[in-house]
Design an enzyme around this catalytic site. Sequence first.
Site, PDB file in Angstrom:
ATOM      1  N   GLY A 185       0.828  -1.208   0.000  1.00 52.95           N
ATOM      2  CA  GLY A 185       0.000   0.000   0.000  1.00 52.95           C
ATOM      3  C   GLY A 185       0.858   1.253   0.000  1.00 52.95           C
ATOM      4  CB  SER A 186      -0.089   4.709   0.676  1.00 53.39           C
ATOM      5  OG  SER A 186      -0.688   4.563   1.950  1.00 53.39           O
ATOM      6  N   GLY A 190       1.993   2.546   5.387  1.00 51.58           N
ATOM      7  CA  GLY A 190       3.195   1.750   5.711  1.00 51.58           C
ATOM      8  C   GLY A 190       3.802   2.195   7.035  1.00 51.58           C
ATOM      9  CD  GLU A 207       6.939  -5.702  -1.975  1.00 52.87           C
ATOM     10  OE1 GLU A 207       7.028  -4.957  -2.973  1.00 52.87           O
ATOM     11  OE2 GLU A 207       7.820  -6.522  -1.676  1.00 52.87           O
ATOM     12  CB  CYS A 245       3.097  -0.028  -7.084  1.00 53.04           C
ATOM     13  SG  CYS A 245       3.262  -1.758  -7.549  1.00 53.04           S
TER      14      CYS A 245
HETATM   15  P1  NAD Z   1      -3.437   2.287   1.193  1.00 52.71           P
HETATM   16  O1  NAD Z   1      -2.164   2.410   1.947  1.00 52.71           O
HETATM   17  O2  NAD Z   1      -4.439   3.349   1.303  1.00 52.71           O
HETATM   18  O3  NAD Z   1      -4.184   0.915   1.618  1.00 52.71           O
HETATM   19  C1  NAD Z   1      -3.518  -0.322   1.711  1.00 52.71           C
HETATM   20  C2  NAD Z   1      -4.184  -1.186   2.764  1.00 52.71           C
HETATM   21  O4  NAD Z   1      -4.134  -0.518   4.013  1.00 52.71           O
HETATM   22  C3  NAD Z   1      -5.655  -1.483   2.482  1.00 52.71           C
HETATM   23  O5  NAD Z   1      -5.903  -2.840   2.755  1.00 52.71           O
HETATM   24  C4  NAD Z   1      -6.410  -0.565   3.442  1.00 52.71           C
HETATM   25  O6  NAD Z   1      -7.596  -1.137   3.922  1.00 52.71           O
HETATM   26  C5  NAD Z   1      -5.410  -0.392   4.585  1.00 52.71           C
HETATM   27  N1  NAD Z   1      -5.505   0.954   5.184  1.00 52.71           N
HETATM   28  C6  NAD Z   1      -5.836   2.131   4.565  1.00 52.71           C
HETATM   29  N2  NAD Z   1      -5.778   3.155   5.439  1.00 52.71           N
HETATM   30  C7  NAD Z   1      -5.424   2.636   6.628  1.00 52.71           C
HETATM   31  C8  NAD Z   1      -5.202   3.174   7.922  1.00 52.71           C
HETATM   32  N3  NAD Z   1      -5.358   4.469   8.171  1.00 52.71           N
HETATM   33  N4  NAD Z   1      -4.836   2.333   8.924  1.00 52.71           N
HETATM   34  C9  NAD Z   1      -4.674   1.017   8.692  1.00 52.71           C
HETATM   35  N5  NAD Z   1      -4.874   0.457   7.483  1.00 52.71           N
HETATM   36  C10 NAD Z   1      -5.239   1.230   6.467  1.00 52.71           C
HETATM   37  O7  NAD Z   1      -3.001   2.046  -0.323  1.00 52.71           O
HETATM   38  P2  NAD Z   1      -3.911   1.691  -1.567  1.00 52.71           P
HETATM   39  O8  NAD Z   1      -4.791   2.836  -1.900  1.00 52.71           O
HETATM   40  O9  NAD Z   1      -4.539   0.369  -1.383  1.00 52.71           O
HETATM   41  O10 NAD Z   1      -2.806   1.515  -2.699  1.00 52.71           O
HETATM   42  C11 NAD Z   1      -2.148   2.599  -3.289  1.00 52.71           C
HETATM   43  C12 NAD Z   1      -0.720   2.689  -2.831  1.00 52.71           C
HETATM   44  O11 NAD Z   1      -0.147   1.401  -2.708  1.00 52.71           O
HETATM   45  C13 NAD Z   1       0.143   3.415  -3.844  1.00 52.71           C
HETATM   46  O12 NAD Z   1       1.091   4.194  -3.163  1.00 52.71           O
HETATM   47  C14 NAD Z   1       0.826   2.287  -4.590  1.00 52.71           C
HETATM   48  O13 NAD Z   1       2.025   2.666  -5.217  1.00 52.71           O
HETATM   49  C15 NAD Z   1       1.035   1.288  -3.506  1.00 52.71           C
HETATM   50  N6  NAD Z   1       1.115  -0.048  -4.049  1.00 52.71           N
HETATM   51  C16 NAD Z   1       2.289  -0.715  -3.977  1.00 52.71           C
HETATM   52  C17 NAD Z   1       2.402  -1.973  -4.542  1.00 52.71           C
HETATM   53  C18 NAD Z   1       3.681  -2.764  -4.499  1.00 52.71           C
HETATM   54  O14 NAD Z   1       3.653  -3.926  -4.867  1.00 52.71           O
HETATM   55  N7  NAD Z   1       4.790  -2.184  -4.096  1.00 52.71           N
HETATM   56  C19 NAD Z   1       1.297  -2.545  -5.175  1.00 52.71           C
HETATM   57  C20 NAD Z   1       0.109  -1.828  -5.205  1.00 52.71           C
HETATM   58  C21 NAD Z   1       0.016  -0.585  -4.648  1.00 52.71           C
END
Ligand code: NAD
Length: 484
Positions: A185-186, A190, A207, A245
Amino acid sequence: METELNHMREYYEGGYTKEASWREAQLKGLRSFIIEKQEDIMNALLQDLGKHQVEAFRDEIGTLMKTLNLALKNLKKWMSAKKAELPKIALLTSAEIVPEPFGLVLIISSWNFPFGLSLEPVIGAVAAGNTVVLKPSELSPACSSVLASGLATYLDHKAIKVIQGGPQETQQLLHQRWDKIFFTGSAHVGRIVMSAAVNHLTPVTLELGGKCPAVVDSLSSSWDIEVAVKRIAVGKFGTCAGQACIAIDYVIVEKEYCSKLVELLKVWIKKMFGENPKHTKTISRIVNKHHFFRLKNLLADAKVNESVVYGGSMDEQDLFIEPTILVDPPLEASIMTEEIFGPLLPIITVGKIEDSIKFLRSRPKPLALYVFTKSQTLQRRILSETSSGSLTFNDAILQYAADTLPFGGVGESGFGMYHGKFSFDTFSHHKAIVRRSFLTDFWYRYPPWTLNKLQLLEVSYNYDYLGLLLVVLGLKKPSNRRHF
Ligand code: NAD
């Protein structure tokens, strides 16, 4: 939730998940799920993301099947102990490295490749013998629901569970004790994950994403430039509409070459997505209104808007954004400081292509860096002078499909890696095993310390067994400048 997790821990302690037969059964179960529910998977991807079934197969179903077959073929080899060398002082001793599962692991995934980003780590986790809780993204609900019912039906439900929910449910999960957390995720979330992991010193893989640049050198042959342009177009617009990503975030090109690149990009965007891409359904939709308006706002700034040279049309009802090209938007605008994650492609011009190196070094280390060039000198310079999770010359996205390569970031784009055998290693603790015999026992490893013992220790660290024997028999004098 705590009781449920305690049951999973007890199950793990029972040792079932450590058996090769259990791991194999789960991998086979996952394979059956993907084969038998392929249509449900494709429909869910269409529903959540408007993802075309060819893309669904290329980026999720096909890659997962490849990983599963690889894991099933190599499982016993990956699980086996690997011999290790020991220092000479340990004569008649054997050593090995044994991979052991961490225990109960939490996998939190993202919405843009809901099956790939959830199941690739699950494959690694079960192959390594762990019990697993998967928390897919709430932003791709149809996919999360197919995952939840599929995994409950096809896998051992006592050891593998899907818990659905958003930030609140994820926070609750993060309050629990885990033996490993794997997060996709973001960078913002992270950081939340990492601070939760601190409480139990839980190992974490992050990741993350960021802005992945593509440096495009002035290619002279028309074949080369066309191939490059096709790969750029598919690496941006043909990969979940840039919601990936590792999608190309922006391009760097020499000023003189820019118009040629833009003209060819326009031609290939039309060839790939039609004169009216909204009606061809070959381009994915934006995941939801929040992200639609986030992307719309990136173009709202007047100076950014002025830099649009192609595309720009949008349809809120259909969550559609046309492939859009911008030339030299202001570098301080959000479109150049934030991850775009959508079908907007800024092109930044530089005087000489070598200037791109300074530009890249001034920004956070990306998850992926793409460089289109035939110049060996430029390739060497970029390789040695820049840092990124991966570096691909003359293509984009391809590195993701290679299960022989580690997939992961560096710096702001994350840490840790997975895919293929790397996934198995990410979910294993590599335990060092030493098996010592009572037969040989060198007197010089025990106090009281003497100069002679120091010499012998130095010799056993620096010579082979013959050298050591010669010194012990007094037939060879070690060089020694020390005095007691
Ligand atoms: P996100 O960080 O918003 O969400 C990821 C996960 O975290 C989800 O399951 C969500 O339910 C949970 N989450 C969201 N907010 C939270 C919080 N406040 N507290 C705890 N958990 C929370 O990211 P996204 O919108 O799902 O994805 C987009 C980001 O992820 C982009 O930055 C993208 O580059 C990155 N990404 C990376 C990869 C990789 O393989 N490196 C793959 C896909 C996406």
